[in-house]
Write a protein that holds these residues in place. Structure first.
Motif, PDB file in Angstrom:
ATOM      1  N   ASP A 167      -2.367   0.717  20.255  1.00  0.00           N
ATOM      2  CA  ASP A 167      -3.311   1.126  19.224  1.00  0.00           C
ATOM      3  C   ASP A 167      -3.621  -0.029  18.280  1.00  0.00           C
ATOM      4  O   ASP A 167      -2.727  -0.743  17.820  1.00  0.00           O
ATOM      5  N   LEU A 168      -4.908  -0.196  17.951  1.00  0.00           N
ATOM      6  CA  LEU A 168      -5.318  -1.278  17.060  1.00  0.00           C
ATOM      7  C   LEU A 168      -4.929  -1.008  15.606  1.00  0.00           C
ATOM      8  O   LEU A 168      -4.594  -1.932  14.865  1.00  0.00           O
ATOM      9  N   LEU A 169      -4.992   0.265  15.188  1.00  0.00           N
ATOM     10  CA  LEU A 169      -4.607   0.571  13.812  1.00  0.00           C
ATOM     11  C   LEU A 169      -3.138   0.224  13.578  1.00  0.00           C
ATOM     12  O   LEU A 169      -2.774  -0.358  12.548  1.00  0.00           O
ATOM     13  N   THR A 170      -2.291   0.575  14.528  1.00  0.00           N
ATOM     14  CA  THR A 170      -0.873   0.243  14.400  1.00  0.00           C
ATOM     15  C   THR A 170      -0.684  -1.266  14.304  1.00  0.00           C
ATOM     16  O   THR A 170       0.127  -1.762  13.506  1.00  0.00           O
ATOM     17  N   ALA A 171      -1.457  -2.006  15.085  1.00  0.00           N
ATOM     18  CA  ALA A 171      -1.391  -3.474  15.035  1.00  0.00           C
ATOM     19  C   ALA A 171      -1.840  -3.986  13.670  1.00  0.00           C
ATOM     20  O   ALA A 171      -1.254  -4.934  13.125  1.00  0.00           O
ATOM     21  N   ARG A 172      -2.858  -3.376  13.090  1.00  0.00           N
ATOM     22  CA  ARG A 172      -3.312  -3.764  11.760  1.00  0.00           C
ATOM     23  C   ARG A 172      -2.227  -3.531  10.719  1.00  0.00           C
ATOM     24  O   ARG A 172      -1.989  -4.362   9.841  1.00  0.00           O
ATOM     25  N   LEU A 173      -1.586  -2.378  10.798  1.00  0.00           N
ATOM     26  CA  LEU A 173      -0.548  -2.055   9.827  1.00  0.00           C
ATOM     27  C   LEU A 173       0.646  -3.008   9.944  1.00  0.00           C
ATOM     28  O   LEU A 173       1.256  -3.369   8.929  1.00  0.00           O
ATOM     29  N   ARG A 174       0.945  -3.437  11.145  1.00  0.00           N
ATOM     30  CA  ARG A 174       2.026  -4.409  11.330  1.00  0.00           C
ATOM     31  C   ARG A 174       1.638  -5.754  10.706  1.00  0.00           C
ATOM     32  O   ARG A 174       2.477  -6.438  10.097  1.00  0.00           O
ATOM     33  N   ARG A 175       0.356  -6.128  10.844  1.00  0.00           N
ATOM     34  CA  ARG A 175      -0.104  -7.375  10.231  1.00  0.00           C
ATOM     35  C   ARG A 175      -0.031  -7.281   8.705  1.00  0.00           C
ATOM     36  O   ARG A 175       0.313  -8.250   8.033  1.00  0.00           O
ATOM     37  N   VAL A 176      -0.339  -6.125   8.160  1.00  0.00           N
ATOM     38  CA  VAL A 176      -0.224  -5.929   6.713  1.00  0.00           C
ATOM     39  C   VAL A 176       1.212  -6.179   6.262  1.00  0.00           C
ATOM     40  O   VAL A 176       1.454  -6.888   5.272  1.00  0.00           O
ATOM     41  N   GLU A 177       2.170  -5.600   6.965  1.00  0.00           N
ATOM     42  CA  GLU A 177       3.576  -5.784   6.596  1.00  0.00           C
ATOM     43  C   GLU A 177       3.970  -7.248   6.646  1.00  0.00           C
ATOM     44  O   GLU A 177       4.708  -7.749   5.773  1.00  0.00           O
ATOM     45  N   HIS A 178       3.485  -7.964   7.637  1.00  0.00           N
ATOM     46  CA  HIS A 178       3.787  -9.396   7.750  1.00  0.00           C
ATOM     47  C   HIS A 178       3.216 -10.164   6.561  1.00  0.00           C
ATOM     48  O   HIS A 178       3.897 -11.023   5.969  1.00  0.00           O
ATOM     49  N   LEU A 179       1.987  -9.863   6.179  1.00  0.00           N
ATOM     50  CA  LEU A 179       1.346 -10.555   5.070  1.00  0.00           C
ATOM     51  C   LEU A 179       2.027 -10.245   3.742  1.00  0.00           C
ATOM     52  O   LEU A 179       2.128 -11.109   2.866  1.00  0.00           O
ATOM     53  N   LEU A 180       2.495  -9.011   3.573  1.00  0.00           N
ATOM     54  CA  LEU A 180       3.188  -8.642   2.345  1.00  0.00           C
ATOM     55  C   LEU A 180       4.466  -9.458   2.165  1.00  0.00           C
ATOM     56  O   LEU A 180       4.852  -9.806   1.039  1.00  0.00           O
ATOM     57  N   SER A 181       5.125  -9.762   3.267  1.00  0.00           N
ATOM     58  CA  SER A 181       6.347 -10.561   3.194  1.00  0.00           C
ATOM     59  C   SER A 181       6.033 -12.050   3.023  1.00  0.00           C
ATOM     60  O   SER A 181       6.878 -12.825   2.556  1.00  0.00           O
ATOM     61  N   GLU A 182       4.819 -12.421   3.363  1.00  0.00           N
ATOM     62  CA  GLU A 182       4.411 -13.831   3.339  1.00  0.00           C
ATOM     63  C   GLU A 182       3.780 -14.239   2.009  1.00  0.00           C
ATOM     64  O   GLU A 182       3.919 -15.382   1.568  1.00  0.00           O
ATOM     65  N   ILE A 183       3.070 -13.310   1.355  1.00  0.00           N
ATOM     66  CA  ILE A 183       2.345 -13.611   0.119  1.00  0.00           C
ATOM     67  C   ILE A 183       3.150 -13.117  -1.073  1.00  0.00           C
ATOM     68  O   ILE A 183       3.370 -11.909  -1.219  1.00  0.00           O
ATOM     69  N   PRO A 184       3.599 -14.005  -1.955  1.00  0.00           N
ATOM     70  CA  PRO A 184       4.432 -13.588  -3.100  1.00  0.00           C
ATOM     71  C   PRO A 184       3.707 -12.572  -3.991  1.00  0.00           C
ATOM     72  O   PRO A 184       2.556 -12.773  -4.378  1.00  0.00           O
ATOM     73  N   GLY A 185       4.384 -11.464  -4.259  1.00  0.00           N
ATOM     74  CA  GLY A 185       3.843 -10.470  -5.173  1.00  0.00           C
ATOM     75  C   GLY A 185       2.689  -9.652  -4.644  1.00  0.00           C
ATOM     76  O   GLY A 185       2.061  -8.912  -5.406  1.00  0.00           O
ATOM     77  N   ALA A 186       2.398  -9.750  -3.361  1.00  0.00           N
ATOM     78  CA  ALA A 186       1.274  -8.997  -2.791  1.00  0.00           C
ATOM     79  C   ALA A 186       1.556  -7.499  -2.837  1.00  0.00           C
ATOM     80  O   ALA A 186       2.706  -7.062  -2.703  1.00  0.00           O
ATOM     81  N   VAL A 187       0.493  -6.717  -3.007  1.00  0.00           N
ATOM     82  CA  VAL A 187       0.589  -5.267  -3.123  1.00  0.00           C
ATOM     83  C   VAL A 187      -0.262  -4.609  -2.047  1.00  0.00           C
ATOM     84  O   VAL A 187      -1.389  -5.045  -1.781  1.00  0.00           O
ATOM     85  N   ASN A 188       0.290  -3.575  -1.417  1.00  0.00           N
ATOM     86  CA  ASN A 188      -0.479  -2.758  -0.484  1.00  0.00           C
ATOM     87  C   ASN A 188      -0.754  -1.410  -1.136  1.00  0.00           C
ATOM     88  O   ASN A 188       0.157  -0.732  -1.592  1.00  0.00           O
TER      89      ASN A 188
END
Length: 355
Positions: A143-164
């Motif tokens: 599923d592409l949506l699941t892949a998007r959500l996984r990318r969000v989690e990766h970016l949150l850990s990568e960008i200091p102070g990022a908010v979802n």
């Protein structure tokens, strides 16, 4: 003269006898027109009302939850000027968030997938947003949506102070529609409405509208229009050719919604409905609205004569000119020739004819 901005972004002018002026583009969110459609299904024997959410500044109903969620995050202290919002979107919410984040001096990163139309991607970039494109489905779910959500989690850990903002479970999402979209429809109709039809993805629109209907004890049937291949409301997962309709995961908000009826539509159904709405009423709407129009045509035989039905026009059809309204795309992607579209349109019109 002064104005007040409510939580959903609805603008309430305090009149002084002169024409009111909105302060900032967010003040123009809400108060969208409710239009009676007399030519869509003229022999149906029902009254059809369209809530033109495409009239919002960003061209879609997503302007409402985008503003509400950002305001909520700012009010709670989670989001501050100079911060970063990272959100998954199929297009419309991304455009809305790009503008709202710009207004609040916040950076925005939007995770989209390969189905997202190019117009939405270009709009997000034009408004200062950064695009993160997901091209491959999640290897475990396909599923592409699941892949998007996984990318969000990766970016949150990568960008200091990022908010979802987590549009799929944020209470501010449906609240914007409870206080805005549905309240406006109810007030315009004197709280007399037989059927409400909305497309579902996060299910925020339907959840908020349903909450208002319960709170005000309106006797209104709710119809969720979902995509074939969506897992919402017990659906079976399958590829979905159009973004913004249906979901590959059961969203948190959807667990709070119990629609009276669920109608699933195909990609071709969305094409037929959108084109019929444009040809009959001059309303250029997106794919999800096309799905609603098609679903309404199939429901006409089950509706009592004189029923009043409100449908949500979720967004503008401009971003879909290269897909839903393009014969080459329809042929290539949906394997349907113009003659197939014409045949399906004739069948829908016949089904929606009473007597």
């Amino acid at each position: 003269m002064s104005t007040t901005l409510e939580g959903s972004g609805a603008w309430r002018p305090q009149t002084t006898g002169r024409e009111s002026i909105a302060v900032g583009v967010s003040a123009a969110i809400g108060r969208t027109p409710l239009v009676r459609l007399d030519r869509l299904f003229p022999q149906s024997g029902i009254e059809v009302l369209a809530k033109l959410e495409s009239a919002n500044p960003g061209g879609s109903t997503k302007d409402r939850p985008a503003l509400a969620m950002v305001r909520d995050a700012v009010a709670s202290g989670r989001l501050r000027p100079g911060g970063t919002v990272v959100e998954s979107s199929s297009g419309n919410l991304g455009v809305a968030l790009a503008r709202v984040c710009l207004e609040h001096a916040v950076r925005f990163v939007c995770v989209v997938d390969s189905r997202t139309n190019g117009t939405a991607v270009a709009a997000i970039r034009a408004l200062g947003g950064r695009i993160e494109m997901v091209t491959d489905p999640d290897p475990e779910t396909g599923d592409l949506l699941t892949a998007r959500l996984r990318r969000v989690e990766h970016l949150l850990s990568e960008i200091p102070g990022a908010v979802n903002l987590h549009q799929y479970g944020n209470p501010a999402n449906p609240a914007a529609h409870e206080d805005g979209t549905m309240r406006e429809i109810a007030e315009a109709t004197g709280h007399r409405l037989d059927v409400l039809m909305a497309a579902v993805s996060t299910t925020g629109t339907l959840a908020g509208c349903s909450a208002y209907l319960r709170r005000t004890s309106m006797d209104t049937t709710t119809v969720a229009v979902d995509a074939e291949g969506s897992v919402l409301f017990g659906g079976t997962a399958a590829p979905r050719p159009l973004p913004g309709l249906g979901a590959g995961v059961v969203t948190d908000i959807s667990r709070t919604v119990d629609p009276d009826r669920v109608v699933r539509v195909s990609g071709l159904d969305c094409v037929v409905g959108a084109r019929l709405l444009a040809e009959r009423e001059g309303i250029l709407a997106g794919a999800s609205t096309g799905g609603i129009v098609h679903a309404l045509g199939t429901l006409v035989p089950d509706l009592a004569p004189g029923s009043r039905v409100a449908l949500i026009v979720h967004d503008s059809g401009v971003p879909y000119l290269g897909t839903v309204y393009d014969d080459s795309w329809v042929r290539t992607t949906l394997h349907a020739a113009p003659s197939d579209v014409a045949t399906a349109t004739t069948a829908l019109r016949a089904l929606a004819r009473r007597g």
